[in-house]
Motif scaffolding. Structure first.
Motif, mmCIF file in Angstrom:
data_model
loop_
_atom_site.group_PDB
_atom_site.id
_atom_site.type_symbol
_atom_site.label_atom_id
_atom_site.label_comp_id
_atom_site.label_asym_id
_atom_site.label_seq_id
_atom_site.Cartn_x
_atom_site.Cartn_y
_atom_site.Cartn_z
ATOM 1 N N GLU A 94 6.955 10.129 5.425
ATOM 2 C CA GLU A 94 6.934 9.679 4.049
ATOM 3 C C GLU A 94 7.922 8.545 3.838
ATOM 4 O OE1 GLU A 94 6.967 12.642 0.663
ATOM 5 O OE2 GLU A 94 9.009 11.853 0.519
ATOM 6 N N PHE A 95 7.599 7.674 2.908
ATOM 7 C CA PHE A 95 8.593 6.748 2.367
ATOM 8 C C PHE A 95 8.553 6.916 0.859
ATOM 9 C CE2 PHE A 95 4.735 4.312 3.298
ATOM 10 C CZ PHE A 95 4.461 3.649 2.111
ATOM 11 N N ALA A 96 9.717 6.850 0.240
ATOM 12 C CA ALA A 96 9.793 7.098 -1.196
ATOM 13 C C ALA A 96 10.942 6.319 -1.797
ATOM 14 C CB ALA A 96 9.985 8.592 -1.460
ATOM 15 N N CYS A 97 10.895 6.160 -3.103
ATOM 16 C CA CYS A 97 12.022 5.639 -3.870
ATOM 17 C C CYS A 97 12.694 6.848 -4.488
ATOM 18 C CB CYS A 97 11.552 4.678 -4.955
ATOM 19 S SG CYS A 97 12.935 3.992 -5.915
ATOM 20 N N VAL A 112 5.913 7.042 -3.918
ATOM 21 C CA VAL A 112 5.903 7.776 -2.657
ATOM 22 C C VAL A 112 4.698 7.304 -1.850
ATOM 23 C CG1 VAL A 112 4.638 9.747 -3.617
ATOM 24 C CG2 VAL A 112 6.090 10.065 -1.633
ATOM 25 N N GLY A 113 4.902 7.190 -0.546
ATOM 26 C CA GLY A 113 3.818 6.767 0.340
ATOM 27 C C GLY A 113 3.885 7.499 1.653
ATOM 28 N N PRO A 150 0.834 -1.202 0.000
ATOM 29 C CA PRO A 150 0.000 0.000 0.000
ATOM 30 C C PRO A 150 0.868 1.251 0.000
ATOM 31 C CG PRO A 150 0.128 -0.836 2.223
ATOM 32 C CD PRO A 150 0.872 -1.821 1.343
ATOM 33 N N SER A 151 0.252 2.373 -0.366
ATOM 34 C CA SER A 151 0.978 3.642 -0.357
ATOM 35 C C SER A 151 0.634 4.464 0.885
ATOM 36 C CB SER A 151 0.664 4.454 -1.614
ATOM 37 O OG SER A 151 -0.716 4.748 -1.674
ATOM 38 N N SER A 162 11.057 12.919 6.311
ATOM 39 C CA SER A 162 10.023 13.927 6.114
ATOM 40 C C SER A 162 9.956 14.197 4.608
ATOM 41 C CB SER A 162 10.369 15.212 6.862
ATOM 42 O OG SER A 162 11.501 15.828 6.275
ATOM 43 N N THR A 163 8.849 14.762 4.146
ATOM 44 C CA THR A 163 8.716 15.088 2.726
ATOM 45 C C THR A 163 9.821 16.042 2.290
ATOM 46 O OG1 THR A 163 6.338 14.717 2.789
ATOM 47 C CG2 THR A 163 7.161 16.078 0.992
ATOM 48 N N ALA A 164 10.104 17.057 3.094
ATOM 49 C CA ALA A 164 11.146 18.031 2.744
ATOM 50 C C ALA A 164 12.508 17.356 2.608
ATOM 51 C CB ALA A 164 11.204 19.149 3.781
ATOM 52 N N ASP A 165 12.848 16.474 3.553
ATOM 53 C CA ASP A 165 14.137 15.774 3.474
ATOM 54 C C ASP A 165 14.211 14.889 2.235
ATOM 55 O OD1 ASP A 165 15.309 16.895 5.701
ATOM 56 O OD2 ASP A 165 14.903 15.198 7.016
ATOM 57 N N ASN A 166 13.122 14.168 1.929
ATOM 58 C CA ASN A 166 13.146 13.300 0.751
ATOM 59 C C ASN A 166 13.243 14.108 -0.537
ATOM 60 O OD1 ASN A 166 13.384 10.703 1.639
ATOM 61 N ND2 ASN A 166 11.211 10.242 1.579
#
Length: 161
Positions: free
Chosen positions: A141-144, A155-156, A66-67, A95-99
């Motif tokens: 957040e988790f992202a590739c 992104v999830g 799941p995302s 965090s979204t900003a860090d990613n």
């Protein structure tokens, strides 16, 4: 003799410049302070909820399934990661900003390797896991971050309540 000295000096300068640029990009963009203030390494000997995260690509998009993951404050999660795709993929929490900053650095240095026990890169058809204990409420957040993957949908979010 002069040519050897000049060549050696040039190699040394280029090596130093590359090392400084790489270290600068890595250290400046590998800060996950927001995330690490909210999570800590999990303890596999204690109660853990398993959440299977599948990575892949289809129809011109890349995805996590799941995302979205909801977590209770204080809960431990074993993210069981599986790359079902035909390409390498990553699971990078922050965090979204860090990613976003990290993704920009990855565009400039696409072969950058992560030196982070909580980020996993998986080859096609491979699996791994990460266990986290969530100690702060919020959204993470988790992202590739492989160039182009985040932009293609990888992104999830993890919401901790």
């Amino acid at each position: 003799m002069k040519h050897i000295t000049t060549a050696a000096f040039t190699v040394a300068v280029l090596t130093l410049a590359f090392a400084l640029a790489w270290a600068g990009a890595g250290s400046a963009n590998h800060s996950h302070d927001d995330l690490y203030a909210a999570v800590e390494p999990g303890d596999s000997t204690k109660s853990v909820r398993v959440v299977q995260i599948t990575m892949g690509e289809a129809d011109g998009k890349m995805f996590f399934t799941p995302s979205k993951v909801d977590v209770k404050l204080g809960e431990q999660i074993n993210f069981a990661l599986r790359n079902a795709g035909e390409l390498d993929h990553e699971f990078v929490p922050a965090s979204t900003a860090d990613n976003q900053k990290h993704a920009e650095a990855m565009m400039k240095h696409p072969n950058m390797e992560h030196d982070d026990p909580n980020a996993k890169k998986l080859a096609p058809k491979k699996a791994d896991e990460i266990i986290w204990k969530f100690s702060k409420a919020g959204e993470f957040e988790f992202a590739c971050l492989i160039p182009g993957h985040r932009e293609s949908g990888m992104v999830g979010t993890v919401t901790v309540k």
